[in-house]
Design a protein around this motif. Structure first.
Motif, mmCIF file in Angstrom:
data_model
loop_
_atom_site.group_PDB
_atom_site.id
_atom_site.type_symbol
_atom_site.label_atom_id
_atom_site.label_comp_id
_atom_site.label_asym_id
_atom_site.label_seq_id
_atom_site.Cartn_x
_atom_site.Cartn_y
_atom_site.Cartn_z
ATOM 1 N N ALA A 17 0.826 -1.200 0.000
ATOM 2 C CA ALA A 17 0.000 0.000 0.000
ATOM 3 C C ALA A 17 0.864 1.254 0.000
ATOM 4 C CB ALA A 17 -0.932 -0.004 1.207
ATOM 5 N N THR A 18 1.948 1.248 0.798
ATOM 6 C CA THR A 18 2.827 2.419 0.831
ATOM 7 C C THR A 18 3.452 2.633 -0.539
ATOM 8 O OG1 THR A 18 3.318 1.776 3.090
ATOM 9 C CG2 THR A 18 4.673 3.501 2.147
ATOM 10 N N ALA A 19 3.944 1.564 -1.158
ATOM 11 C CA ALA A 19 4.563 1.685 -2.470
ATOM 12 C C ALA A 19 3.560 2.207 -3.499
ATOM 13 C CB ALA A 19 5.119 0.337 -2.914
ATOM 14 N N LEU A 20 2.352 1.669 -3.474
ATOM 15 C CA LEU A 20 1.314 2.099 -4.417
ATOM 16 C C LEU A 20 0.976 3.576 -4.234
ATOM 17 C CD1 LEU A 20 -1.282 -0.798 -4.514
ATOM 18 C CD2 LEU A 20 -0.258 0.334 -6.468
ATOM 19 N N ALA A 21 0.871 4.003 -2.970
ATOM 20 C CA ALA A 21 0.521 5.394 -2.701
ATOM 21 C C ALA A 21 1.559 6.314 -3.333
ATOM 22 C CB ALA A 21 0.427 5.640 -1.201
ATOM 23 N N TYR A 22 2.850 5.942 -3.217
ATOM 24 C CA TYR A 22 3.896 6.782 -3.801
ATOM 25 C C TYR A 22 3.911 6.698 -5.312
ATOM 26 C CZ TYR A 22 5.824 8.625 0.329
ATOM 27 O OH TYR A 22 5.972 9.359 1.453
ATOM 28 N N LEU A 23 3.524 5.550 -5.852
ATOM 29 C CA LEU A 23 3.484 5.390 -7.298
ATOM 30 C C LEU A 23 2.547 6.426 -7.915
ATOM 31 C CD1 LEU A 23 5.025 3.194 -8.795
ATOM 32 C CD2 LEU A 23 2.858 1.994 -9.094
ATOM 33 N N VAL A 24 1.462 6.748 -7.216
ATOM 34 C CA VAL A 24 0.529 7.762 -7.706
ATOM 35 C C VAL A 24 0.983 9.149 -7.278
ATOM 36 C CG1 VAL A 24 -1.867 8.513 -7.682
ATOM 37 C CG2 VAL A 24 -1.332 6.089 -7.560
ATOM 38 N N ALA A 25 1.434 9.270 -6.024
ATOM 39 C CA ALA A 25 1.726 10.587 -5.460
ATOM 40 C C ALA A 25 2.933 11.235 -6.125
ATOM 41 C CB ALA A 25 1.952 10.467 -3.958
ATOM 42 N N LEU A 26 3.954 10.444 -6.479
ATOM 43 C CA LEU A 26 5.190 11.013 -7.029
ATOM 44 C C LEU A 26 4.950 11.745 -8.343
ATOM 45 C CD1 LEU A 26 8.284 8.708 -6.483
ATOM 46 C CD2 LEU A 26 8.059 11.139 -6.012
ATOM 47 N N PRO A 27 4.401 11.079 -9.382
ATOM 48 C CA PRO A 27 4.175 11.819 -10.621
ATOM 49 C C PRO A 27 3.234 12.995 -10.429
ATOM 50 C CG PRO A 27 3.394 9.540 -10.800
ATOM 51 C CD PRO A 27 4.088 9.656 -9.506
ATOM 52 N N LEU A 28 2.172 12.777 -9.635
ATOM 53 C CA LEU A 28 1.190 13.844 -9.414
ATOM 54 C C LEU A 28 1.852 15.068 -8.786
ATOM 55 C CD1 LEU A 28 -1.865 13.751 -9.915
ATOM 56 C CD2 LEU A 28 -2.153 13.411 -7.477
ATOM 57 N N GLY A 29 2.620 14.835 -7.721
ATOM 58 C CA GLY A 29 3.268 15.940 -7.028
ATOM 59 C C GLY A 29 4.321 16.600 -7.890
ATOM 60 N N LEU A 30 5.129 15.809 -8.605
ATOM 61 C CA LEU A 30 6.200 16.366 -9.434
ATOM 62 C C LEU A 30 5.629 17.202 -10.574
ATOM 63 C CD1 LEU A 30 8.927 13.586 -9.818
ATOM 64 C CD2 LEU A 30 9.136 15.814 -8.720
ATOM 65 N N ILE A 31 4.611 16.675 -11.248
ATOM 66 C CA ILE A 31 4.039 17.414 -12.381
ATOM 67 C C ILE A 31 3.451 18.727 -11.902
ATOM 68 C CG2 ILE A 31 2.206 17.415 -14.113
ATOM 69 C CD1 ILE A 31 2.663 14.400 -14.387
ATOM 70 N N SER A 32 2.697 18.691 -10.801
ATOM 71 C CA SER A 32 2.041 19.933 -10.385
ATOM 72 C C SER A 32 3.048 20.920 -9.813
ATOM 73 C CB SER A 32 0.918 19.645 -9.395
ATOM 74 O OG SER A 32 1.450 19.185 -8.190
ATOM 75 N N ALA A 33 4.202 20.446 -9.321
ATOM 76 C CA ALA A 33 5.201 21.386 -8.811
ATOM 77 C C ALA A 33 6.003 22.004 -9.946
ATOM 78 C CB ALA A 33 6.144 20.672 -7.843
ATOM 79 N N LEU A 34 6.208 21.265 -11.029
ATOM 80 C CA LEU A 34 7.088 21.738 -12.091
ATOM 81 C C LEU A 34 6.360 22.461 -13.206
ATOM 82 C CD1 LEU A 34 9.514 18.744 -12.163
ATOM 83 C CD2 LEU A 34 10.207 21.121 -12.028
ATOM 84 N N THR A 35 5.042 22.295 -13.247
ATOM 85 C CA THR A 35 4.332 22.943 -14.336
ATOM 86 C C THR A 35 4.231 24.448 -14.081
ATOM 87 O OG1 THR A 35 2.328 23.006 -15.609
ATOM 88 C CG2 THR A 35 2.073 22.582 -13.289
ATOM 89 N N HIS A 36 4.159 25.203 -15.177
ATOM 90 C CA HIS A 36 3.952 26.639 -15.011
ATOM 91 C C HIS A 36 2.529 27.021 -15.339
ATOM 92 C CE1 HIS A 36 7.963 28.117 -14.047
ATOM 93 N NE2 HIS A 36 8.361 27.021 -14.669
ATOM 94 N N ARG A 37 1.715 26.000 -15.597
ATOM 95 C CA ARG A 37 0.324 26.288 -15.914
ATOM 96 C C ARG A 37 -0.494 26.135 -14.642
ATOM 97 N NH1 ARG A 37 2.242 22.791 -19.661
ATOM 98 N NH2 ARG A 37 2.727 23.727 -21.676
ATOM 99 N N THR A 38 -1.085 27.239 -14.195
ATOM 100 C CA THR A 38 -1.821 27.208 -12.930
ATOM 101 C C THR A 38 -3.025 26.280 -13.022
ATOM 102 O OG1 THR A 38 -1.257 29.528 -12.918
ATOM 103 C CG2 THR A 38 -2.593 28.724 -11.091
ATOM 104 N N TRP A 39 -3.691 26.293 -14.177
ATOM 105 C CA TRP A 39 -4.917 25.483 -14.287
ATOM 106 C C TRP A 39 -4.603 24.005 -14.117
ATOM 107 C CZ3 TRP A 39 -4.937 21.778 -18.025
ATOM 108 C CH2 TRP A 39 -4.092 21.955 -19.130
ATOM 109 N N LEU A 40 -3.416 23.577 -14.640
ATOM 110 C CA LEU A 40 -3.054 22.163 -14.528
ATOM 111 C C LEU A 40 -2.800 21.800 -13.066
ATOM 112 C CD1 LEU A 40 -2.404 19.531 -15.995
ATOM 113 C CD2 LEU A 40 -0.029 20.285 -16.141
ATOM 114 N N GLU A 41 -2.107 22.717 -12.373
ATOM 115 C CA GLU A 41 -1.821 22.472 -10.959
ATOM 116 C C GLU A 41 -3.119 22.384 -10.157
ATOM 117 O OE1 GLU A 41 0.956 25.266 -9.336
ATOM 118 O OE2 GLU A 41 0.427 24.646 -7.301
ATOM 119 N N GLU A 42 -4.028 23.326 -10.431
ATOM 120 C CA GLU A 42 -5.319 23.311 -9.726
ATOM 121 C C GLU A 42 -6.074 22.019 -10.028
ATOM 122 O OE1 GLU A 42 -7.172 26.122 -8.059
ATOM 123 O OE2 GLU A 42 -5.134 26.751 -7.617
#
Lengths: 317, 269
Positions: B79-104
Motif C-alpha cells: 500500500a505504501t509503495a502504491l501510494a507513492y506510485l501515484v503521489a510522485l508523478p502527481l506531485g512532481l508534475i504539479s510542482a514543475l508545471t507553469h500552468r496554474t490550471w493544470l496544478e489546480e
C-alpha cells in the motif's frame, strides 16, 4: 490582514466542495455495485421477491441523477431513507446510536486537551532529563499502536487479571453515564493516540518558545516561572499543535468505530459496522454522510480557528 | 543538544529490538509453520500438545501466530509503495508545471479527498464489494496518496524554484532530466522521511481494517483477525488474543521508534 477575507472565502468554498464530494462519493456506492445492484445486495437470499423489494426500496428503476437529486434533497430535510433490513427510517438508527457516541466524543475531547498539553509542558520543562525521556519515548511508542490491540491488552490486564473494571459495556444499554466504570477503558483507548500526538507537538513548541528572546526577557523582569510558561510561552507553543487538530479529528472518528466494536457500545460506529455486515446500503450511506460531514465541518472549524490565532501559519486552502 | 545525542542511539536500539521479534515472525514464520494444520482440537483449550493452546475453531495458536504476520506486513508495504506510485508523478508534475490550471486540476481533487476519514472510506467500499488482500492494499493506498502527493508537491516546489532548475531549463534540458534527475534527487531525503512515517500509519490502518473484517477471510491466519475472532474466549484462553495483540503493538511501536531515531540521526549529520 490583506487577503484574510479571501482566504476565508476560499476555505469555505473548499468546505462546500468537500461536502459535495462526500455526498457524491457515498451516493456513487450503489452505482458502483457490479451488475444488477438489487441482485448483488440480496446476497445470500436471492429469491425474486426480495430482489423486487430491494429494487423498489432503492428506486433502481429510475435514472441515477433523479435518485441522487431525491436523496440529496431528502438529506437537507433530515430524511436519510429507509433500511433494507428492517424497513425502519435510517434517521431512527442514527438517533439510537447518537447518545453513546457523543458521550464518548465529549469525554475524550474534554480530557484530551488538558492531558496532552500537561504532558507536553511537563516534558518541555524537564527537557533531556528522565521525565522528558520517559514521556517522549512512551508518547512516540503508543502513538502508532492500533486501538484494538491496545484496548484488548487493557481488557486483559484491568478486567481479567485485576478485575477492577468491566471488560465490555454489554448489558448496560445506551445509558452509559449510569455506569461510569464501563467508560474508563473505552475513553482511555480513544485518548491514547491523540494525546501522544498533541503532547509531542506541545513539547516541541514549548522547547522553542522557552528558548526564545521574549522568554529570556520576561525572566530578567523577574516574572514567575509558571506565569512565563502558561501565559507567555504556551500560547505560542499551541499554534503548531492546533494545525494537527485536523488529523486528530480523523483519528477520533476512526477510533470511535473501533472502540465501539471492541467494547460493544451501542453507538453510531456499531450501527455502521452492523449495516456493513448486513450490506444495508441506505443505513451505511446515512451514517457515512453523518461521519463524513462531521469530519468536513470539524476540519473547517479547526482551520478557521488556527488561522485566526496564527495567521502566519499557512493552512491548506 | 548534548543530552539529545545521548538519547537517540538508545532509542534506535530500543526500536530495533522491539520491531525485530514481530518482523522476524512475520517474514520467517510461514517457513517454520509446517504445511498441514493437523487434526482440529476442541476450541479454546490450553495444553494438550499446543504450546499456546487452541483458537476459536480448535487450531493451534502458535501455528496461526507464525502464519499471521505476513499479510499485515506485505499489505502495508504494498500500500505504501502504491501510494507513492501515484503521489510522485502527481506531485512532481504539479510542482514543475507553469500552468496554474493544470496544478489546480491535479491538486484540488486531492484537497477534497483529504476530508474523508480514512477508515470510513475503507468501510464504505467494504460494504459494497468484499475486497481481498489486493483490494485492501489498493484502498489503503487510495486514502494515503492525497497526503503523500501534497508532501511531494511542497518539497518539489521548493527544489524547482532553485536557480539550478532555471539553468537546466535555459540549457534546454528535457523535462525528465529536470524532474527526475534534479528535483527528484533533491527531495529524496524528505520523501524517505515521509515514507517511514507513512508506513507506520499504513500498518495501523491495515491492522485496524483487518480487525474490523475488511480484506480478510473470517478465519484467516492474520494477527488482527486472531484478536477479533478469539475475543469471545478471552476469559478461557487469553493467549490466543494476547500474543497476536502484543505482536501488533510491538510491530507498530517498534517501527515508529526506529524511524524516529533514524530521522533524528539524519537531521544531525
Amino acid at each position: 490582514m490583506i487577503g484574510l477575507r479571501s482566504w476565508v472565502a476560499r476555505r469555505l468554498l473548499l468546505g462546500v466542495a468537500q461536502t459535495a464530494a462526500v455526498v457524491l462519493l457515498v451516493f456513487a456506492l450503489t452505482e458502483a455495485l457490479p451488475g444488477d445492484a438489487a441482485v448483488a445486495l440480496a446476497g445470500d437470499q436471492p429469491d425474486p421477491e426480495r430482489i423486487t423489494a430491494i429494487r423498489e426500496a432503492l428506486h433502481l428503476d429510475r435514472p441515477a441523477y433523479e435518485r441522487l437529486a431525491d436523496w440529496a434533497a431528502g438529506l437537507l430535510h433530515g430524511d436519510f431513507g429507509t433500511s433494507l433490513a428492517s424497513g425502519r427510517p435510517v434517521s431512527s438508527y442514527i438517533a439510537d446510536g447518537f447518545g453513546p457516541t457523543v458521550l464518548l466524543a465529549v469525554l475524550t475531547m474534554g480530557l484530551l486537551v488538558p492531558a496532552g498539553v500537561g504532558l507536553g509542558v511537563l516534558a518541555a520543562r524537564h527537557e533531556g532529563r528522565l521525565a522528558d525521556r520517559l514521556v517522549s519515548s512512551v508518547t512516540l511508542g503508543v502513538y502508532a499502536v492500533p486501538e484494538f490491540a491496545f484496548g484488548v491488552l487493557l481488557i486483559t490486564v484491568f478486567a481479567l487479571r485485576l478485575g477492577w473494571l468491566p471488560p465490555t459495556a454489554v448489558g448496560y444499554g445506551t445509558d452509559l453515564l449510569a455506569h461510569p466504570a464501563a467508560l474508563v477503558l473505552p475513553v482511555l483507548v480513544l485518548l491514547s493516540r491523540p494525546v501522544c500526538s498533541l503532547a509531542r507537538l506541545v513539547r516541541a513548541g514549548m522547547i522553542d518558545a522557552l528558548a526564545s528572546p521574549y522568554v529570556a526577557q520576561a525572566r530578567r523582569y523577574g516574572i514567575s516561572g509558571a506565569r512565563i510558561r502558561y501565559a507567555h510561552a504556551l500560547p505560542n507553543a499551541i499554534a503548531p499543535a492546533a494545525q494537527q487538530l485536523a488529523r486528530t479529528i480523523d483519528w477520533l472518528l476512526c477510533g470511535v468505530i473501533v472502540v465501539e466494536a471492541l467494547y460493544v457500545i451501542p453507538g453510531l460506529g456499531t450501527v455502521l459496522m452492523n449495516a456493513v455486515a448486513e450490506r444495508d446500503v441506505p443505513v451505511v450511506q446515512g451514517l457515512a454522510v453523518v461521519f463524513g460531514l462531521t469530519a468536513v465541518v470539524l476540519n473547517l472549524g479547526a482551520d478557521l480557528v488556527v488561522h485566526r490565532f496564527s495567521p502566519r501559519a499557512g493552512v491548506a486552502a | 543538544m548534548k543530552t539529545l545525542a545521548g538519547i537517540r542511539p538508545g532509542r534506535f536500539t530500543l526500536g530495533l529490538v522491539i520491531v525485530a521479534v514481530p518482523l522476524a515472525l512475520a517474514l520467517l514464520g510461514p517457513l517454520f509453520a509446517g504445511g498441514s494444520s493437523g487434526p482440529r482440537a476442541p476450541s479454546f483449550t490450553l495444553g494438550g500438545g499446543h504450546w499456546l493452546g487452541t483458537d476459536f475453531v480448535g487450531r493451534d495458536v502458535w501455528q496461526q501466530v507464525l502464519l499471521g504476520g505476513q499479510s499485515v506486513v506485505l499489505v502495508a508495504l504494498a500500500a505504501t509503495a502504491l501510494a507513492y506510485l501515484v503521489a510522485l508523478p502527481l506531485g512532481l508534475i504539479s510542482a514543475l508545471t507553469h500552468r496554474t490550471w493544470l496544478e489546480e486540476l491535479l491538486m484540488r481533487p486531492v484537497d477534497v479527498l483529504l476530508a474523508v476519514p480514512s477508515l470510513l472510506l475503507i468501510l464504505l467500499v467494504a460494504a459494497v464489494f468484499s475486497p481481498g488482500a489486493v483490494g485492501l492494499s489498493l484502498l489503503v493506498a487510495l486514502v494515503n496518496f492525497p497526503d503523500a502527493a501534497r508532501i511531494v508537491r511542497a518539497a518539489a516546489a521548493e527544489a524547482a524554484s532553485r536557480p539550478a532548475v532555471e539553468a537546466l531549463r535555459m540549457q534546454g534540458e528535457t523535462w525528465w532530466r529536470m524532474a527526475v534527475g534534479y528535483v527528484g534527487r533533491s527531495i529524496a531525503r524528505t520523501l524517505a522521511a515521509d515514507a517511514g512515517v507513512r508506513l507506520t500509519g499504513v500498518l495501523y490502518l491495515v491492522a485496524t481494517a483487518a480487525f474490523l473484517g475488511v480484506g480478510v477471510e473470517p478465519d484467516a491466519a492474520d494477527w488482527a483477525v486472531m484478536v477479533d475472532r478469539n475475543r469471545t474466549g478471552l476469559f478461557v484462553q487469553p493467549w490466543a488474543v494476547v500474543v497476536p495483540a502484543l505482536l501488533i503493538v510491538a510491530l507498530t511501536m517498534g517501527s515508529n521508534l526506529l524511524f524516529d531515531a533514524v530521522l533524528q540521526r539524519r537531521k544531525r549529520t
